[in-house]
Design a protein around this motif. Structure first.
Motif, short mmCIF file in Angstrom:
data_model
loop_
_atom_site.label_atom_id
_atom_site.label_comp_id
_atom_site.label_asym_id
_atom_site.label_seq_id
_atom_site.Cartn_x
_atom_site.Cartn_y
_atom_site.Cartn_z
N LYS A 1 1.52 6.09 -1.91
CA LYS A 1 1.33 6.88 -0.69
C LYS A 1 0.00 7.61 -0.71
CE LYS A 1 3.57 10.43 2.13
NZ LYS A 1 4.76 11.32 2.25
N GLN A 2 -0.39 8.10 -1.88
CA GLN A 2 -1.61 8.90 -1.99
C GLN A 2 -2.87 8.05 -1.93
OE1 GLN A 2 -2.70 10.70 -5.89
NE2 GLN A 2 -2.73 12.65 -4.78
N ASN A 3 -2.87 6.88 -2.59
CA ASN A 3 -4.10 6.11 -2.75
C ASN A 3 -4.16 4.81 -1.95
OD1 ASN A 3 -5.39 7.78 -5.00
ND2 ASN A 3 -3.41 7.29 -5.91
N GLN A 4 -3.02 4.36 -1.41
CA GLN A 4 -2.97 3.15 -0.60
C GLN A 4 -3.65 1.94 -1.27
OE1 GLN A 4 -1.42 2.88 2.63
NE2 GLN A 4 -0.53 4.75 1.79
N PRO A 5 -3.24 1.58 -2.50
CA PRO A 5 -3.83 0.41 -3.16
C PRO A 5 -3.44 -0.88 -2.44
CG PRO A 5 -1.89 1.14 -4.35
CD PRO A 5 -2.16 2.19 -3.30
N ASN A 6 -4.30 -1.89 -2.56
CA ASN A 6 -4.03 -3.18 -1.93
C ASN A 6 -3.04 -4.02 -2.73
OD1 ASN A 6 -6.97 -2.29 -1.65
ND2 ASN A 6 -6.74 -3.65 0.12
N ILE A 7 -3.02 -3.80 -4.05
CA ILE A 7 -2.23 -4.64 -4.94
C ILE A 7 -1.43 -3.75 -5.89
CG2 ILE A 7 -2.31 -6.38 -6.78
CD1 ILE A 7 -4.97 -7.34 -5.51
N VAL A 8 -0.18 -4.15 -6.15
CA VAL A 8 0.66 -3.47 -7.14
C VAL A 8 1.10 -4.49 -8.18
CG1 VAL A 8 2.84 -2.27 -7.58
CG2 VAL A 8 1.51 -1.73 -5.53
N ILE A 9 0.87 -4.18 -9.45
CA ILE A 9 1.39 -4.99 -10.54
C ILE A 9 2.63 -4.27 -11.06
CG2 ILE A 9 0.95 -5.99 -12.81
CD1 ILE A 9 -1.99 -6.12 -12.10
N LEU A 10 3.79 -4.91 -10.95
CA LEU A 10 5.06 -4.23 -11.10
C LEU A 10 5.93 -4.85 -12.18
CD1 LEU A 10 7.22 -2.24 -9.91
CD2 LEU A 10 7.80 -4.05 -8.29
N ASP A 11 6.40 -4.01 -13.10
CA ASP A 11 7.43 -4.43 -14.04
C ASP A 11 8.79 -4.18 -13.37
OD1 ASP A 11 8.78 -5.21 -16.33
OD2 ASP A 11 8.72 -3.23 -17.22
N LEU A 12 9.74 -5.07 -13.59
CA LEU A 12 11.03 -4.94 -12.92
C LEU A 12 12.01 -4.05 -13.67
CD1 LEU A 12 11.62 -8.58 -11.62
CD2 LEU A 12 10.53 -6.65 -10.46
N SER A 13 11.74 -3.76 -14.95
CA SER A 13 12.67 -2.96 -15.77
C SER A 13 12.15 -1.54 -15.89
CB SER A 13 12.83 -3.60 -17.15
OG SER A 13 13.31 -4.92 -17.05
N LEU A 14 12.37 -0.76 -14.85
CA LEU A 14 11.91 0.63 -14.82
C LEU A 14 13.08 1.57 -15.09
CD1 LEU A 14 9.57 0.35 -11.73
CD2 LEU A 14 8.86 0.53 -14.11
N PRO A 15 12.82 2.75 -15.64
CA PRO A 15 13.92 3.65 -16.01
C PRO A 15 14.65 4.30 -14.84
CG PRO A 15 11.81 4.71 -16.42
CD PRO A 15 11.51 3.29 -16.06
N ASP A 16 13.98 4.41 -13.69
CA ASP A 16 14.58 5.18 -12.60
C ASP A 16 14.90 4.39 -11.34
OD1 ASP A 16 11.84 4.83 -12.35
OD2 ASP A 16 11.52 6.70 -11.28
N LEU A 17 14.53 3.10 -11.27
CA LEU A 17 14.84 2.31 -10.08
C LEU A 17 14.64 0.83 -10.38
CD1 LEU A 17 15.63 2.40 -7.04
CD2 LEU A 17 13.18 2.46 -6.50
#
Length: 255
Positions: A45-61
């Protein structure tokens, strides 16, 4: 300025990705890091990046839910998955969600930079837009006795990864195997086996291009009895082996 957000609770993974980017032609990217889903949403929300590299095993969601939420917040963001999870259902959910790439950890230089090429270089479209959305493999199929062949087609589209025989589907639509075969060929222009095999190969091409799953895993998850038969069938229909096909796609993305 173009930005990239890494959401991964493993500091070493985030550092490795940052290092690849810093030593590449994409070192101009602003790179942000988050160790949790909550922090990732804040930075998005703060930085509006074009790309997100995402791990699927996160502790909170759950990572799939997080990726969907990010795309709702910013429809233009591209999601690249880098995870240890290689279950077929997880891969399908990521594809269905509209994520751009699915890689198994550890993410290599070639995999990451090829993905960035596809998302950032002029004239190239996001792969998910080309691929379209595959059917959900778990969706139930209703049988229509008035349209037995179309019922079977829907069944194939939703169960291609399972063992399917001509006798079984013929019984399902209350037809003899011979009569069903004649009807299928007359309506579809190809035999039942030809259609099923071609559809399975088309689904395998999605996974070969979009994921870093081993060819053996892709063969198993698209209904082929073994990797050898899959490779032989794929080459007969596509003119190249699955490995050659994956290499060709990577080469085209780098040109």
């Amino acid at each position: 300025m173009t930005g990239l957000l890494i959401v991964d609770d493993e500091a070493e993974s985030r550092q490795a990705i940052r290092l690849i980017i810093e030593e590449s032609q994409y070192n101009y990217l602003s790179v942000y890091e988050a160790a949790s889903a909550e922090r990732g949403l804040f930075l998005l929300k703060q930085n509006q990046p074009n790309i997100v590299i995402l791990d699927l095993s996160l502790p909170d969601l759950d990572g799939i839910k997080l990726g969907k939420k990010m795309m709702e917040m910013n429809p233009k963001v591209s999601i690249i998955v880098a995870t240890y999870l290689k279950m077929f259902e997880t891969v399908q959910m990521a594809i269905n969600a509209g994520f751009s790439k699915y890689f198994l950890k550890p993410l290599t230089d070639t995999e990451l930079l090829t993905a960035l090429d596809g998302l950032l270089l002029p004239g190239l479209m996001m792969e998910t837009n080309y691929l379209g959305t595959p059917p959900s493999p778990s969706k139930p199929v209703e049988m229509d006795l008035g349209n037995p062949i179309q019922s079977v087609i829907r069944y194939i589209h939703n169960h291609f990864y399972e063992p399917i025989t001509l006798n079984e589907v013929a019984d399902w639509v209350y037809l003899s195997a011979s009569h069903f075969s004649r009807l299928f060929k007359a309506e579809m222009g190809v035999t039942f086996i030809e259609y099923l095999t071609k559809y399975r190969v088309e689904q395998s091409k999605r996974l070969i291009k979009m994921t870093s799953l081993p060819i053996e895993v892709i063969a198993n998850n698209t209904g082929f009895a073994n990797a050898g038969y899959f490779a032989t069938t794929f080459k007969r229909l596509e003119g190249k082996t699955p490995t050659e096909y994956r290499s060709l796609f990577s080469n085209l993305m780098n040109n």
